[in-house]
Design an enzyme around this catalytic site. Sequence first.
Site, PDB file in Angstrom:
ATOM      1  N   HIS A 311       0.864  -1.193   0.000  1.00  0.00           N
ATOM      2  CA  HIS A 311       0.000   0.000   0.000  1.00  0.00           C
ATOM      3  C   HIS A 311       0.888   1.226   0.000  1.00  0.00           C
ATOM      4  CE1 HIS A 311      -3.184   2.800   1.167  1.00  0.00           C
ATOM      5  NE2 HIS A 311      -4.011   1.871   0.757  1.00  0.00           N
ATOM      6  N   ASP A 369      -7.966  -5.377  -0.279  1.00  0.00           N
ATOM      7  CA  ASP A 369      -8.367  -6.191  -1.435  1.00  0.00           C
ATOM      8  C   ASP A 369      -7.998  -7.655  -1.292  1.00  0.00           C
ATOM      9  OD1 ASP A 369      -7.423  -3.286  -3.003  1.00  0.00           O
ATOM     10  OD2 ASP A 369      -9.460  -4.078  -3.103  1.00  0.00           O
TER      11      ASP A 369
HETATM   12  C1  SDX Z   1      -6.127   0.249  -2.940  1.00  0.00           C
HETATM   13  O1  SDX Z   1      -4.312   4.692  -1.932  1.00  0.00           O
HETATM   14  C2  SDX Z   1      -5.275   4.106  -1.361  1.00  0.00           C
HETATM   15  O2  SDX Z   1      -5.721   4.460  -0.279  1.00  0.00           O
HETATM   16  C3  SDX Z   1      -5.863   2.931  -2.146  1.00  0.00           C
HETATM   17  C4  SDX Z   1      -6.892   2.090  -1.424  1.00  0.00           C
HETATM   18  C5  SDX Z   1      -8.168   2.865  -1.167  1.00  0.00           C
HETATM   19  O3  SDX Z   1      -8.902   2.474  -0.264  1.00  0.00           O
HETATM   20  O4  SDX Z   1      -8.462   3.802  -1.967  1.00  0.00           O
HETATM   21  O5  SDX Z   1      -6.388   1.621  -0.187  1.00  0.00           O
HETATM   22  C6  SDX Z   1      -7.289   0.887  -2.272  1.00  0.00           C
HETATM   23  O6  SDX Z   1      -5.822   0.612  -4.045  1.00  0.00           O
HETATM   24  C7  SDX Z   1      -5.288  -0.746  -2.187  1.00  0.00           C
HETATM   25  C8  SDX Z   1      -4.027  -1.208  -2.994  1.00  0.00           C
HETATM   26  C9  SDX Z   1      -4.504  -2.261  -3.984  1.00  0.00           C
HETATM   27  N1  SDX Z   1      -3.428  -2.612  -4.946  1.00  0.00           N
HETATM   28  C10 SDX Z   1      -2.830  -3.806  -4.874  1.00  0.00           C
HETATM   29  O7  SDX Z   1      -3.047  -4.651  -4.000  1.00  0.00           O
HETATM   30  C11 SDX Z   1      -1.879  -4.063  -6.035  1.00  0.00           C
HETATM   31  C12 SDX Z   1      -0.571  -4.663  -5.499  1.00  0.00           C
HETATM   32  N2  SDX Z   1       0.140  -3.636  -4.755  1.00  0.00           N
HETATM   33  C13 SDX Z   1       1.195  -2.895  -5.435  1.00  0.00           C
HETATM   34  O8  SDX Z   1       0.869  -2.619  -6.774  1.00  0.00           O
HETATM   35  C14 SDX Z   1       1.666  -1.691  -4.615  1.00  0.00           C
HETATM   36  O9  SDX Z   1       1.861  -2.137  -3.342  1.00  0.00           O
HETATM   37  C15 SDX Z   1       0.820  -0.435  -4.554  1.00  0.00           C
HETATM   38  C16 SDX Z   1       0.461   0.064  -5.908  1.00  0.00           C
HETATM   39  C17 SDX Z   1      -0.426  -0.686  -3.787  1.00  0.00           C
HETATM   40  C18 SDX Z   1       1.627   0.614  -3.810  1.00  0.00           C
HETATM   41  O10 SDX Z   1       2.651   0.963  -4.654  1.00  0.00           O
HETATM   42  P1  SDX Z   1       3.804   1.945  -4.142  1.00  0.00           P
HETATM   43  O11 SDX Z   1       3.514   2.675  -2.900  1.00  0.00           O
HETATM   44  O12 SDX Z   1       4.172   2.740  -5.337  1.00  0.00           O
HETATM   45  O13 SDX Z   1       4.874   0.905  -3.709  1.00  0.00           O
HETATM   46  P2  SDX Z   1       6.161   0.702  -4.478  1.00  0.00           P
HETATM   47  O14 SDX Z   1       5.822   0.269  -5.866  1.00  0.00           O
HETATM   48  O15 SDX Z   1       7.009   1.918  -4.270  1.00  0.00           O
HETATM   49  O16 SDX Z   1       6.744  -0.539  -3.686  1.00  0.00           O
HETATM   50  C19 SDX Z   1       7.852  -0.407  -2.864  1.00  0.00           C
HETATM   51  C20 SDX Z   1       8.621  -1.728  -3.052  1.00  0.00           C
HETATM   52  C21 SDX Z   1       9.046  -1.961  -4.505  1.00  0.00           C
HETATM   53  O17 SDX Z   1      10.204  -2.770  -4.461  1.00  0.00           O
HETATM   54  P3  SDX Z   1      11.660  -2.031  -4.545  1.00  0.00           P
HETATM   55  O18 SDX Z   1      11.639  -1.166  -5.812  1.00  0.00           O
HETATM   56  O19 SDX Z   1      11.789  -1.210  -3.269  1.00  0.00           O
HETATM   57  O20 SDX Z   1      12.658  -3.172  -4.629  1.00  0.00           O
HETATM   58  O21 SDX Z   1       7.750  -2.827  -2.726  1.00  0.00           O
HETATM   59  C22 SDX Z   1       7.562  -3.629  -3.884  1.00  0.00           C
HETATM   60  C23 SDX Z   1       7.928  -2.790  -5.078  1.00  0.00           C
HETATM   61  O22 SDX Z   1       8.406  -3.607  -6.155  1.00  0.00           O
HETATM   62  N3  SDX Z   1       6.135  -4.000  -3.897  1.00  0.00           N
HETATM   63  C24 SDX Z   1       5.680  -5.220  -4.137  1.00  0.00           C
HETATM   64  C25 SDX Z   1       4.288  -5.134  -3.985  1.00  0.00           C
HETATM   65  N4  SDX Z   1       3.945  -3.886  -3.676  1.00  0.00           N
HETATM   66  C26 SDX Z   1       5.100  -3.179  -3.628  1.00  0.00           C
HETATM   67  N5  SDX Z   1       6.300  -6.379  -4.483  1.00  0.00           N
HETATM   68  C27 SDX Z   1       5.489  -7.465  -4.662  1.00  0.00           C
HETATM   69  N6  SDX Z   1       4.148  -7.448  -4.519  1.00  0.00           N
HETATM   70  C28 SDX Z   1       3.525  -6.308  -4.187  1.00  0.00           C
HETATM   71  N7  SDX Z   1       2.179  -6.292  -4.054  1.00  0.00           N
END
Ligand code: SDX
Length: 435
Positions: A311, A369
Site C-alpha cells: 500500500h 483487497d
Molecule cells: C487500494 O491509496 C489508497 O488508499 C488505495 C486504497 C483505497 O482504499 O483507496 O487503499 C485501495 O488501491 C489498495 C491497494 C490495492 N493494490 C494492490 O493490491 C496491487 C498490489 N500492490 C502494489 O501494486 C503496490 O503495493 C501499490 C500500488 C499498492 C503501492 O505501490 P507503491 O507505494 O508505489 O509501492 P512501491 O511500488 O514503491 O513498492 C515499494 C517496493 C518496490 O520494491 P523495490 O523497488 O523497493 O525493490 O515494494 C515492492 C515494489 O516492487 N512492492 C511489491 C508489492 N507492492 C510493492 N512487491 C510485490 N508485490 C507487491 N504487491
Amino acid sequence: MDASQSNAPNSATLTIGDESWELPILNGTIGPDVIDIAKLYGQTGMFTYDPGFTSTASCESQITYIDGDEGVLLYRGYPIEQLAESDFLETCYLLLYGELPTAAQKADFDYRVTRHTMVHEQMSRFFHGFRRDAHPMSVLVASVGALSAFYHDSTDISDPQQRMIASIRMIAKIPTLAAMAYKYSIGQPFVYPKNDLDYASNFLRMCFSVPCEEYKVNPILSRAIDRIFILHADHEQNASTSTVRLAGSSGANPFACIAAGIACLWGPAHGGANEAALKMLGEIGSVDRIPEFINRAKDKNDPFRLMGFGHRVYKNYDPRAKIMQRTCHEVLGELGIKDDPLLDIAVELERIALQDEYFVERKLYPNIDFYSGITLRALGFPTSMFTVLFALARTVGWIGQWKEMIEDPSQRIGRPRQLYTGATQRDYVPIARRK
Ligand code: SDX
C-alpha cells in the site's frame, strides 16, 4: 489550523546558493505538518518534484485520517473498527455532514436516500447499447456519467441545495446502476429497488432476485455487505479521490466527476486489485505453488505483484483487511463453506509473505483487497463485479470529498507543473527539405 496555534516551528528555511527563503509550516490536528510551498515558484523560479505525490498534500481535509505506520483509519475521527459495527447510511451521513446523526436525522437521511434509489426509466435503454459481455465497470463508468444528462436540477455546483441533492442522488442511485450492470451482464431483467428494504438488502435483492420467485434477504449476508461498504467508503486522497477532486476543480458536474473516479478506481493497482487478487489466488491454484509465486513477486524482471498486498500509505496491516478477513469467515460460515481452497491459499500466502525478508523489509502487508474477493465470490458475485462494489461503496467518499473541495474558499482549478526534459526550441523544416 496554522503553526501559530502549536509549539512546532512555524517555518522552514530553504537555501539555494546564497539565497534563503522562509516557507510557512502549517499544522493539522493530527498527522504530519505541511510546508506551504504555494509561493515557492514565484519566489525561487523553481517547482518541487514529487511524481506519484508520495510526499505531497494536495489539499486540506477534515473527512478521513490515515496513519500508515500505526495502521489507523478514522472517518471524521471515529476508528474504522468501531464504525464497522454501525450501518452504511449512518457512515454516509457522518462522512457528508461531519457528525454522527441523531435517530431523527438518521431516519430522515434514510428516507431521502431511499426515495432517490430509482433511476430515470430511459436509463435502462442506455444499457441496451452495450454488448452483454461488456465489463460491468465499463457500463458503470458510462451510466454514471450519463446521469448528468437526466438530472439537470442538481448540476449547478454553486447552489448548496443542488450539491446536497446531487450527493444524495449519487449515494442512492449507485447501487441501482451497479445491480443493473450485473443483471445486464447475465441477461436477466432489471429489478426495481424496494423502499421497505435497507440499503444493503435492497442491493442484494436487485442483484439476486428474479421475477419467478420471492427473494428472501439473508440478514447475516446483508449485514456483511453493509460492513464491506463501510470499509470501502473513503480513504483520504487516494488515486480515484484525487481524480474526482481534480475533475471537480474545473467546475465539472458531480456525476461526471464521479464517473472520472470510477475510471481511475478500475486500475489493478487501485480498486481493480480485488478482482486481480482473486484471479491470482486461482492462478496459484494450490498451497504448494505459493513459493513459486512469492519468488516471482520478488523478481524485478517479473511484472508479477502479489495482488492485495502492499500500500502507498499503510506500512502496517491495513486495518480494513483485518475486518474484511473476519467478515470473510462470517460469510463462509453462514453459507456452510467449510474448506474454500482459495481461502486456504490466501491464509498460507499471507503467513509465508509476512515472514519473508523481502516483504518485511518493504513493510508489505495485506490490504483491503486481499480478502474481499473471496468474500464477494462467496456472496455470489462474479469477479467482474468486485470493483463495481468497491466503486459503489466509495461513491460516498468521492462525493463527500468533492463537496468539501467545492465548499473550500481557497480551492482553485488544479494545475500541476512539470520537470521538462524534452527538446529545446528549434525551427520547423518543411518536409521537402527534410533528409
Ligand atoms: C487500494 O491509496 C489508497 O488508499 C488505495 C486504497 C483505497 O482504499 O483507496 O487503499 C485501495 O488501491 C489498495 C491497494 C490495492 N493494490 C494492490 O493490491 C496491487 C498490489 N500492490 C502494489 O501494486 C503496490 O503495493 C501499490 C500500488 C499498492 C503501492 O505501490 P507503491 O507505494 O508505489 O509501492 P512501491 O511500488 O514503491 O513498492 C515499494 C517496493 C518496490 O520494491 P523495490 O523497488 O523497493 O525493490 O515494494 C515492492 C515494489 O516492487 N512492492 C511489491 C508489492 N507492492 C510493492 N512487491 C510485490 N508485490 C507487491 N504487491
